[in-house]
Design a protein around this motif. Structure first.
Motif, PDB file in Angstrom:
ATOM      1  N   LEU A 265      15.157  44.777  80.569  1.00 17.70           N
ATOM      2  CA  LEU A 265      15.340  45.817  79.580  1.00 17.70           C
ATOM      3  C   LEU A 265      14.647  45.546  78.067  1.00 17.70           C
ATOM      4  N   LYS A 266      14.092  46.579  77.482  1.00 17.43           N
ATOM      5  CA  LYS A 266      13.288  46.390  75.888  1.00 17.43           C
ATOM      6  C   LYS A 266      14.385  46.402  75.113  1.00 17.43           C
ATOM      7  N   SER A 267      15.474  47.115  75.291  1.00 17.41           N
ATOM      8  CA  SER A 267      16.350  47.162  74.096  1.00 17.41           C
ATOM      9  C   SER A 267      17.896  47.613  74.737  1.00 17.41           C
ATOM     10  N   ALA A 268      18.864  47.080  74.049  1.00 18.48           N
ATOM     11  CA  ALA A 268      20.295  47.328  74.361  1.00 18.48           C
ATOM     12  C   ALA A 268      21.120  47.280  73.212  1.00 18.48           C
ATOM     13  N   PRO A 269      22.160  47.700  73.161  1.00 26.28           N
ATOM     14  CA  PRO A 269      23.290  47.813  72.007  1.00 26.28           C
ATOM     15  C   PRO A 269      23.530  46.265  71.797  1.00 26.28           C
ATOM     16  N   SER A 270      23.893  45.843  70.649  1.00 29.56           N
ATOM     17  CA  SER A 270      24.013  44.568  70.203  1.00 29.56           C
ATOM     18  C   SER A 270      25.723  44.308  70.574  1.00 29.56           C
ATOM     19  N   ASP A 271      26.470  45.204  70.878  1.00 27.95           N
ATOM     20  CA  ASP A 271      27.885  44.993  71.065  1.00 27.95           C
ATOM     21  C   ASP A 271      28.084  45.019  72.629  1.00 27.95           C
ATOM     22  N   VAL A 272      27.226  45.018  73.569  1.00 23.70           N
ATOM     23  CA  VAL A 272      27.651  44.674  74.931  1.00 23.70           C
ATOM     24  C   VAL A 272      27.211  43.516  75.147  1.00 23.70           C
ATOM     25  N   LYS A 273      28.009  42.956  76.349  1.00 30.70           N
ATOM     26  CA  LYS A 273      27.644  41.704  76.880  1.00 30.70           C
ATOM     27  C   LYS A 273      27.387  41.737  78.483  1.00 30.70           C
ATOM     28  N   ASN A 274      26.982  40.566  78.754  1.00 32.97           N
ATOM     29  CA  ASN A 274      26.845  40.349  80.467  1.00 32.97           C
ATOM     30  C   ASN A 274      26.143  41.633  81.004  1.00 32.97           C
ATOM     31  N   ILE A 275      25.117  41.844  80.733  1.00 32.36           N
ATOM     32  CA  ILE A 275      24.302  43.208  81.260  1.00 32.36           C
ATOM     33  C   ILE A 275      23.746  42.721  82.645  1.00 32.36           C
ATOM     34  N   ARG A 276      24.034  43.546  83.578  1.00 38.04           N
ATOM     35  CA  ARG A 276      23.270  43.542  84.951  1.00 38.04           C
ATOM     36  C   ARG A 276      22.764  44.648  85.240  1.00 38.04           C
ATOM     37  N   ILE A 277      21.598  44.580  86.273  1.00 40.28           N
ATOM     38  CA  ILE A 277      20.745  45.713  86.505  1.00 40.28           C
ATOM     39  C   ILE A 277      20.845  45.793  88.097  1.00 40.28           C
ATOM     40  N   SER A 278      21.192  46.893  88.564  1.00 41.79           N
ATOM     41  CA  SER A 278      20.867  47.234  89.937  1.00 41.79           C
ATOM     42  C   SER A 278      20.268  48.451  90.355  1.00 41.79           C
ATOM     43  N   PRO A 279      19.272  48.417  91.208  1.00 42.15           N
ATOM     44  CA  PRO A 279      18.665  47.141  91.850  1.00 42.15           C
ATOM     45  C   PRO A 279      17.768  46.346  90.746  1.00 42.15           C
ATOM     46  N   GLU A 280      17.672  45.311  90.907  1.00 37.92           N
ATOM     47  CA  GLU A 280      16.957  44.351  90.010  1.00 37.92           C
ATOM     48  C   GLU A 280      15.415  44.535  90.179  1.00 37.92           C
ATOM     49  N   GLN A 281      14.959  45.134  91.220  1.00 37.91           N
ATOM     50  CA  GLN A 281      13.493  45.505  91.343  1.00 37.91           C
ATOM     51  C   GLN A 281      13.268  46.621  91.954  1.00 37.91           C
ATOM     52  N   VAL A 282      12.245  47.238  91.627  1.00 36.39           N
ATOM     53  CA  VAL A 282      12.030  48.824  92.075  1.00 36.39           C
ATOM     54  C   VAL A 282      10.525  48.711  92.657  1.00 36.39           C
ATOM     55  N   ASP A 283      10.309  49.683  93.501  1.00 33.75           N
ATOM     56  CA  ASP A 283       8.837  49.880  94.032  1.00 33.75           C
ATOM     57  C   ASP A 283       8.184  50.782  93.108  1.00 33.75           C
ATOM     58  N   PHE A 284       7.036  50.682  92.962  1.00 30.21           N
ATOM     59  CA  PHE A 284       6.115  51.473  92.063  1.00 30.21           C
ATOM     60  C   PHE A 284       4.912  51.677  92.648  1.00 30.21           C
ATOM     61  N   LEU A 285       4.365  52.922  92.034  1.00 30.43           N
ATOM     62  CA  LEU A 285       3.064  53.625  92.534  1.00 30.43           C
ATOM     63  C   LEU A 285       2.255  54.154  91.410  1.00 30.43           C
ATOM     64  N   ILE A 286       1.177  54.044  91.022  1.00 33.01           N
ATOM     65  CA  ILE A 286       0.491  54.187  89.987  1.00 33.01           C
ATOM     66  C   ILE A 286      -0.641  55.321  90.589  1.00 33.01           C
TER      67      ILE A 286
ATOM     68  N   ASP B 297      21.316  54.473  75.156  1.00 35.25           N
ATOM     69  CA  ASP B 297      21.211  53.324  74.227  1.00 35.25           C
ATOM     70  C   ASP B 297      20.363  52.235  74.821  1.00 35.25           C
ATOM     71  N   PHE B 298      19.938  52.271  76.099  1.00 37.08           N
ATOM     72  CA  PHE B 298      19.222  51.281  76.717  1.00 37.08           C
ATOM     73  C   PHE B 298      17.843  51.686  76.952  1.00 37.08           C
ATOM     74  N   VAL B 299      16.961  50.681  76.986  1.00 35.52           N
ATOM     75  CA  VAL B 299      15.505  51.324  77.410  1.00 35.52           C
ATOM     76  C   VAL B 299      14.907  50.310  78.237  1.00 35.52           C
ATOM     77  N   ILE B 300      14.235  50.957  79.230  1.00 29.39           N
ATOM     78  CA  ILE B 300      13.646  50.082  80.042  1.00 29.39           C
ATOM     79  C   ILE B 300      12.088  50.548  80.180  1.00 29.39           C
ATOM     80  N   LEU B 301      11.176  49.778  79.933  1.00 28.17           N
ATOM     81  CA  LEU B 301       9.587  50.104  79.845  1.00 28.17           C
ATOM     82  C   LEU B 301       8.855  49.159  80.831  1.00 28.17           C
ATOM     83  N   VAL B 302       7.938  49.910  81.413  1.00 29.48           N
ATOM     84  CA  VAL B 302       6.953  49.223  82.191  1.00 29.48           C
ATOM     85  C   VAL B 302       5.636  49.530  81.470  1.00 29.48           C
ATOM     86  N   SER B 303       5.005  48.398  81.138  1.00 29.27           N
ATOM     87  CA  SER B 303       3.451  48.434  80.652  1.00 29.27           C
ATOM     88  C   SER B 303       2.513  48.729  81.836  1.00 29.27           C
TER      89      SER B 303
END
Length: 338
Positions: A309-330, A287-293
């Motif tokens: 977060l790109k999208s999340a359910p409307s009936d959830v509150k106080n969303i926290r993401i862990s870890p807040e940052q990610v390493d990336f490689l193209i 139900d959650f979508v995380i997108l990186v362009s």
């Protein structure tokens, strides 16, 4: 047995004392005083009732002969408050004996106009009021001095009911919904007011720190010249309790060229949120979508990316993401051989 005997003797002693008092000189003096007191009280009452007084009486008023296709949409007076002056002896008939005052009956056809508003002045029914009073009574005033009747000719529509007020749940609780019964009502009103009514609002409802399902009845806010059927609704505020839940959500790349791919470290992040207990098992990571362009990463420049977060359910509150940052490689893909 001795206890009953003691009660019996005490009863005899009391009777003897009462008998001695009644036949004593003090008793005769008291009875003479009481007699003259009652006579003087009666004389005072007669003198008092012979004076003039003003009182306010109530006379029912009814509009009769309303056609079946006509709906009275205004809040109407059901009684007249009549101020009367007369001798006290005459006013006793109204106030103590309960003399019945016959209702004032007004005929719809006698006052109907080409519009949708009837206005009847007190001067038009003053004679009927006077006829219901004693001949000696002086009529000093009538309230209201004007009777207003607003009506519609049967045209109606259904409009939704909406809540007006301040309602909040207690800490760690929330309202998943507000239930109206009925959720819509019929509205009658003359034009042009009829076209402007799009909803029926409740009288202000004030509820704070609600921790259990609550049911109340709320009247609909009155609008001049408008009639709601019904004019009250039942409200139910179901209460649910928040609880924490954590799901794993993958990090996806979008808009990447065919020969490039996103590598995130970690590839999934934990999303923690508060959700009602009744919805706990239905909410999943899907139900959650995380997108990186791709374009955003090119502009970003740094090696760490703050996840959003790109999208999340409307009936959830106080969303926290862990870890807040990610390493990336193209990552560059080697071209495929034909």
């Amino acid at each position: 047995m001795s206890e009953r005997r003691n009660i019996y003797y005490a009863y005899l002693r009391l009777l003897k004392k009462i008998k001695n008092f009644l036949f004593s000189n003090q008793s005769r003096e008291f009875l003479i005083f009481l007699f003259f007191f009652l006579v003087s009280g009666a004389f005072w009452l007669l003198q008092t009732l012979n004076n003039d007084y003003e009182v306010e009486l109530s006379i029912p008023v009814k509009l009769k002969g309303v056609p079946n296709n006509v709906v009275i949409t205004s809040e109407n007076a059901t009684e007249l408050r009549v101020k009367v002056k007369d001798k006290g002896t005459a006013l006793v008939n109204y106030m103590l004996i309960g003399k019945t005052l016959v209702p004032i009956n007004l005929n719809f056809s006698d006052y109907k106009t080409s519009g949708s508003h009837i206005r009847i002045f007190s001067s038009q029914f003053e004679r009927q009021v006077q006829a219901r009073l004693s001949a000696s009574s002086a009529l000093l005033g009538i309230k209201p001095d004007t009777l207003d009747y607003i009506y519609a000719t049967g045209k109606s529509k259904r409009v939704p009911v909406k809540l007006r007020g301040s309602v909040d749940a207690g800490q760690q609780y929330y309202f998943p919904d507000t239930l109206f019964s009925p959720d819509s009502v019929l509205v009658y009103a003359p034009l042009p007011a009829f076209d402007t009514i799009t909803a029926a609002y409740t009288e202000p409802v004030i509820l704070h720190n609600v921790t259990d399902t609550t049911k109340i009845q709320a009247s609909l806010a009155a609008v001049r010249g408008v009639k709601f059927v019904p004019d009250a609704v039942d409200l139910t505020f179901p209460v649910d309790k928040f609880t924490d839940k954590t799901v794993e959500v993958p990090v996806y790349g979008i808009n990447f060229p065919a020969d490039k791919v996103l590598r995130a470290f970690p590839a999934k992040v934990n999303v923690t949120f508060k959700v009602g207990m009744s919805r706990y098992k239905f909410i999943t990571g899907d139900d959650f979508v995380i997108l990186v362009s791709y374009e955003e990463l090119l502009k970003h420049g740094a090696r760490k990316y703050t996840v959003k977060l790109k999208s999340a359910p409307s009936d959830v509150k106080n969303i926290r993401i862990s870890p807040e940052q990610v390493d990336f490689l193209i990552e560059q893909h080697a071209p495929h051989d034909n």
